[in-house]
Scaffold this motif. Structure first.
Motif, PDB file in Angstrom:
ATOM      1  N   GLY A 189       0.875 -17.832 -41.598  1.00 18.05           N
ATOM      2  CA  GLY A 189       2.481 -17.673 -41.359  1.00 18.05           C
ATOM      3  C   GLY A 189       2.924 -16.767 -42.156  1.00 18.05           C
ATOM      4  O   GLY A 189       3.979 -16.026 -41.753  1.00 18.05           O
ATOM      5  N   MET A 190       2.434 -16.523 -43.540  1.00 16.38           N
ATOM      6  CA  MET A 190       3.245 -15.459 -44.288  1.00 16.38           C
ATOM      7  C   MET A 190       2.678 -14.192 -43.959  1.00 16.38           C
ATOM      8  O   MET A 190       3.306 -13.116 -43.982  1.00 16.38           O
ATOM      9  CB  MET A 190       2.741 -15.797 -45.777  1.00 16.38           C
ATOM     10  N   VAL A 191       1.208 -14.147 -43.256  1.00 21.24           N
ATOM     11  CA  VAL A 191       0.804 -12.905 -42.826  1.00 21.24           C
ATOM     12  C   VAL A 191       1.613 -12.408 -41.520  1.00 21.24           C
ATOM     13  O   VAL A 191       1.896 -11.269 -41.580  1.00 21.24           O
ATOM     14  CB  VAL A 191      -0.771 -13.130 -42.495  1.00 21.24           C
ATOM     15  N   GLY A 192       1.800 -13.290 -40.800  1.00 19.16           N
ATOM     16  CA  GLY A 192       2.280 -12.866 -39.454  1.00 19.16           C
ATOM     17  C   GLY A 192       4.065 -13.090 -39.824  1.00 19.16           C
ATOM     18  O   GLY A 192       4.670 -12.934 -38.696  1.00 19.16           O
ATOM     19  N   ALA A 193       4.578 -13.246 -40.814  1.00  9.76           N
ATOM     20  CA  ALA A 193       5.953 -13.672 -40.894  1.00  9.76           C
ATOM     21  C   ALA A 193       6.414 -14.448 -40.164  1.00  9.76           C
ATOM     22  O   ALA A 193       7.586 -14.288 -39.731  1.00  9.76           O
ATOM     23  CB  ALA A 193       6.480 -12.177 -41.094  1.00  9.76           C
ATOM     24  N   GLU A 194       5.812 -15.684 -39.803  1.00 15.42           N
ATOM     25  CA  GLU A 194       6.218 -16.540 -38.871  1.00 15.42           C
ATOM     26  C   GLU A 194       6.729 -17.654 -39.863  1.00 15.42           C
ATOM     27  O   GLU A 194       6.124 -18.561 -40.289  1.00 15.42           O
ATOM     28  CB  GLU A 194       5.115 -16.986 -38.248  1.00 15.42           C
ATOM     29  N   ARG A 195       8.049 -17.629 -39.878  1.00 12.35           N
ATOM     30  CA  ARG A 195       8.794 -18.488 -40.789  1.00 12.35           C
ATOM     31  C   ARG A 195       8.712 -20.198 -40.193  1.00 12.35           C
ATOM     32  O   ARG A 195       8.643 -21.002 -40.941  1.00 12.35           O
ATOM     33  CB  ARG A 195      10.522 -18.403 -40.803  1.00 12.35           C
ATOM     34  N   ALA A 196       8.604 -20.134 -38.879  1.00 14.64           N
ATOM     35  CA  ALA A 196       8.614 -21.483 -38.238  1.00 14.64           C
ATOM     36  C   ALA A 196       7.229 -22.303 -38.852  1.00 14.64           C
ATOM     37  O   ALA A 196       7.292 -23.539 -38.883  1.00 14.64           O
ATOM     38  CB  ALA A 196       8.779 -21.302 -36.702  1.00 14.64           C
ATOM     39  N   GLU A 197       6.270 -21.269 -38.575  1.00 14.47           N
ATOM     40  CA  GLU A 197       4.811 -21.840 -38.890  1.00 14.47           C
ATOM     41  C   GLU A 197       4.994 -22.485 -40.569  1.00 14.47           C
ATOM     42  O   GLU A 197       4.226 -23.306 -40.772  1.00 14.47           O
ATOM     43  CB  GLU A 197       3.865 -20.881 -38.800  1.00 14.47           C
ATOM     44  N   ILE A 198       5.669 -21.498 -41.349  1.00  9.27           N
ATOM     45  CA  ILE A 198       5.736 -22.007 -42.566  1.00  9.27           C
ATOM     46  C   ILE A 198       6.491 -23.357 -42.876  1.00  9.27           C
ATOM     47  O   ILE A 198       6.075 -24.271 -43.637  1.00  9.27           O
ATOM     48  CB  ILE A 198       6.433 -20.801 -43.685  1.00  9.27           C
ATOM     49  N   GLU A 199       7.665 -23.251 -42.257  1.00  9.08           N
ATOM     50  CA  GLU A 199       8.503 -24.550 -42.272  1.00  9.08           C
ATOM     51  C   GLU A 199       7.622 -25.864 -41.631  1.00  9.08           C
ATOM     52  O   GLU A 199       7.864 -26.933 -42.163  1.00  9.08           O
ATOM     53  CB  GLU A 199       9.757 -24.431 -41.588  1.00  9.08           C
ATOM     54  N   ARG A 200       6.689 -25.442 -40.783  1.00  9.77           N
ATOM     55  CA  ARG A 200       5.979 -26.673 -40.199  1.00  9.77           C
ATOM     56  C   ARG A 200       4.977 -27.329 -41.463  1.00  9.77           C
ATOM     57  O   ARG A 200       5.050 -28.518 -41.432  1.00  9.77           O
ATOM     58  CB  ARG A 200       5.270 -26.368 -38.816  1.00  9.77           C
ATOM     59  N   TRP A 201       4.517 -26.367 -41.982  1.00  2.00           N
ATOM     60  CA  TRP A 201       3.477 -26.957 -42.817  1.00  2.00           C
ATOM     61  C   TRP A 201       4.131 -27.560 -44.307  1.00  2.00           C
ATOM     62  O   TRP A 201       3.729 -28.501 -44.992  1.00  2.00           O
ATOM     63  CB  TRP A 201       2.380 -25.729 -43.457  1.00  2.00           C
ATOM     64  N   VAL A 202       5.347 -26.963 -44.452  1.00  2.00           N
ATOM     65  CA  VAL A 202       6.138 -27.488 -45.534  1.00  2.00           C
ATOM     66  C   VAL A 202       6.609 -28.918 -45.419  1.00  2.00           C
ATOM     67  O   VAL A 202       6.588 -29.911 -46.055  1.00  2.00           O
ATOM     68  CB  VAL A 202       7.424 -26.663 -46.010  1.00  2.00           C
ATOM     69  N   ASP A 203       7.243 -29.024 -44.077  1.00  2.00           N
ATOM     70  CA  ASP A 203       7.667 -30.435 -43.468  1.00  2.00           C
ATOM     71  C   ASP A 203       6.507 -31.359 -43.620  1.00  2.00           C
ATOM     72  O   ASP A 203       6.686 -32.480 -44.076  1.00  2.00           O
ATOM     73  CB  ASP A 203       8.219 -30.368 -42.246  1.00  2.00           C
TER      74      ASP A 203
END
Length: 527
Positions: free
Chosen positions: A71-85
């Motif tokens: 998610g950080m490579v593609g700057a996909e914030r939603a992907e990051i939030e999903r794994w954080v949740d």
């Protein structure tokens, strides 16, 4: 005997018994050992629990860094939030922060605001390039380590792209179950310590009682020995120290008992000897009293029997001189005067001997007598003789007040003053001084004169009856009884009299009177 030992054990100043001391000491050592083991075990458990917390925090951080990297490579914030949740579903995660390379937050989820506030305040004080990486940092709460914070970088290290730094992942891990495990361990340790102490107490008490049994027997034997009894011999078996002590006590008890019995026998023999000597002394005293009585009766009889003829001789001599003195020749008149003078001298000697015999014969009737009053009486009585010889009498105050017979005190003072007047001779200075002092040991009365003095070799003998000083021969009439009677009176008081020479000529008589003859007021002032 048991009651006496118990009474001794409960006497003031006596401490705990040896059994109690042994029990307390062993229990104390056991408790200290158990507590030390418990502390050591708690430290080991704490170290293992903290290590487990740190490993859990590191594992959670590394996992999240791996999951958010795409998610950080593609700057996909939603992907990051999903794994954080997904990570925050674990209740042991207190907060999660995903930040860029400048450590600016991209995603932040916080479950425990206190933990986050403490961590954020620490991070603000630390530059970005100095913040810890890949090393679990302790998370403190109320001064105790509650968990760990793990901060790890995120890299893009896929095979088809160059390695590039993407940011950071920070995970705080706290597991309350570890504290419960630690508390359970401490409770179990405390319970084990209590059970061990309760179980060991009876064994320790019985062992201590068995060990101190010889000492209790020795204490009972010592009580018997102190009461004057011969104790039974102690058993000389057991540990080496107890055997040595028992042998020494048996030797001591045997020696003391033998010595006490010998002393009792010697006391009985001494009492019988003392009774015999006392009876003998009583008989001797009776004989002495009888002899003294006979002597006094003899002196009184002789004084009476000789006094009458002497008075007749003296009277007849007076009559011859008065009636026929003019018809007598000078030689006859001189011889009659010598007869009269010798008769008077013998009468005075008989009077003084009679007075000397009375000093110890009749009981004393003491009174409170100021010495100053007696000195004044003597001065008035001897005023004519002192005036004829040009002698002055000076009394120096303060003079003591004594508890004696007034007549006896006057006898002492008058004899000493009269002797000084009679034997003054042709001295250029003719003075008699009387002084006194009171101290804790009694009183002193000092009578000194400026006469010719008495040679040192004769200062003891002048107090003997019929003894006169060589300097007084031909100077005055005397028979040598006055000072002997003065010494007898002073010794009857329990005092002493001594004679000293005075520089330049003269004599000093010192009369020492014991404290019980001095009035209470003066004695207390002197003390």
């Amino acid at each position: 005997m048991r009651l006496r030992a118990r009474a001794h054990a409960m006497a003031p100043g006596v401490g705990m018994s040896l059994e109690a001391r042994a029990l307390v000491g062993v229990m104390g050592i056991m408790l200290i050992a158990v507590c030390a083991c418990a502390i050591l075990a708690a430290r080991v458990v704490d170290a293992r629990l903290l290590e487990a917390k740190a490993n859990s925090a590191a594992s959670a951080g590394a996992r999240l860094a791996y999951l958010v990297r795409p998610g950080m490579v593609g700057a996909e914030r939603a992907e990051i939030e999903r794994w954080v949740d997904d990570t925050m579903r674990d209740p042991r995660i207190m907060f999660v922060v995903v930040s860029d390379t400048a450590d600016a937050p991209i995603s932040r989820h916080v479950r425990d605001s206190r933990s986050w506030a403490a961590h954020d305040a620490s991070m603000r004080l630390t530059p970005v390039d100095r913040r810890a990486l890949n090393s679990p940092e302790p998370l403190l709460a109320d001064g105790d380590i509650k968990g760990y914070v793990y901060r790890t970088p995120v890299w893009n290290d896929t095979p088809d792209a160059a390695k590039r730094h993407l940011g950071y992942v920070t995970v705080a891990y706290m597991d309350p179950s570890y504290a419960l495990v630690r508390a359970g361990l401490l409770r179990a340790t405390a319970m084990a310590s209590l059970i061990a102490a309760l179980g060991a107490a009876p064994l320790v008490f019985l062992a201590a009682r068995r060990l101190t049994r010889p000492l209790r027997r020795m204490a009972n034997a010592a009580s018997q020995l102190a009461a004057g009894e011969r104790p039974e011999r102690l058993n000389e078996r057991g540990p080496m120290e107890i055997v040595t002590l028992a042998k020494a006590f048996n030797r001591m008890a045997t020696g003391l008992s033998d010595a006490r019995e010998s002393l009792v026998r010697a006391n009985r023999e001494l009492e019988s000897v003392v009774r015999a000597r006392t009876a003998e002394l009583g008989r001797t005293n009776q004989l002495l009293r009888a002899e003294i009585h006979e002597k006094n009766e003899f002196v009184r009889s002789v004084s009476h029997d000789l006094g009458a003829p002497l008075r007749n001789i003296s009277g007849m001599a007076d009559m011859l001189l008065a009636n026929d003195g003019g018809d007598l020749g000078e030689d006859a008149r001189t011889k009659i005067e010598r007869i009269r003078a010798n008769a008077h001298l013998e009468q005075n000697m008989l009077s003084e001997l009679l007075e000397l015999s009375r000093i110890g014969a009749r009981p004393e009737c003491p009174d409170i007598v100021p010495v100053r009053d007696v000195v004044d009486e003597v001065a008035r009585a001897l005023a004519h003789e002192m005036g004829e010889r040009g002698v002055t009498l000076e009394a120096h105050d303060p003079l003591p007040t004594l508890r004696v017979e007034r007549a006896r005190l006057r006898h002492v003072v008058q004899n000493l003053v009269d002797n000084a007047v009679k034997y003054m001779g042709d001295r250029p200075v003719r003075r008699i001084d009387i002084s006194g002092e009171v101290n804790a040991g009694g009183a002193r009365l000092v009578i000194s004169d400026t006469g010719p003095g008495i040679p040192e070799r004769e200062r003891e003998s002048v107090f003997h009856i019929f003894r006169r000083a060589s300097t007084s021969v031909g100077a005055a009439h005397g028979v040598g009884v006055g000072l002997a009677s003065v010494k007898a009176v002073v010794e009857r008081w329990g005092g002493t009299i001594s004679l000293e020479g005075v520089a330049g000529g003269g004599s000093r008589f010192i009369v020492r009177i014991p404290a019980d003859r001095v009035t209470t007021e003066e004695a207390s002032q002197a003390a």
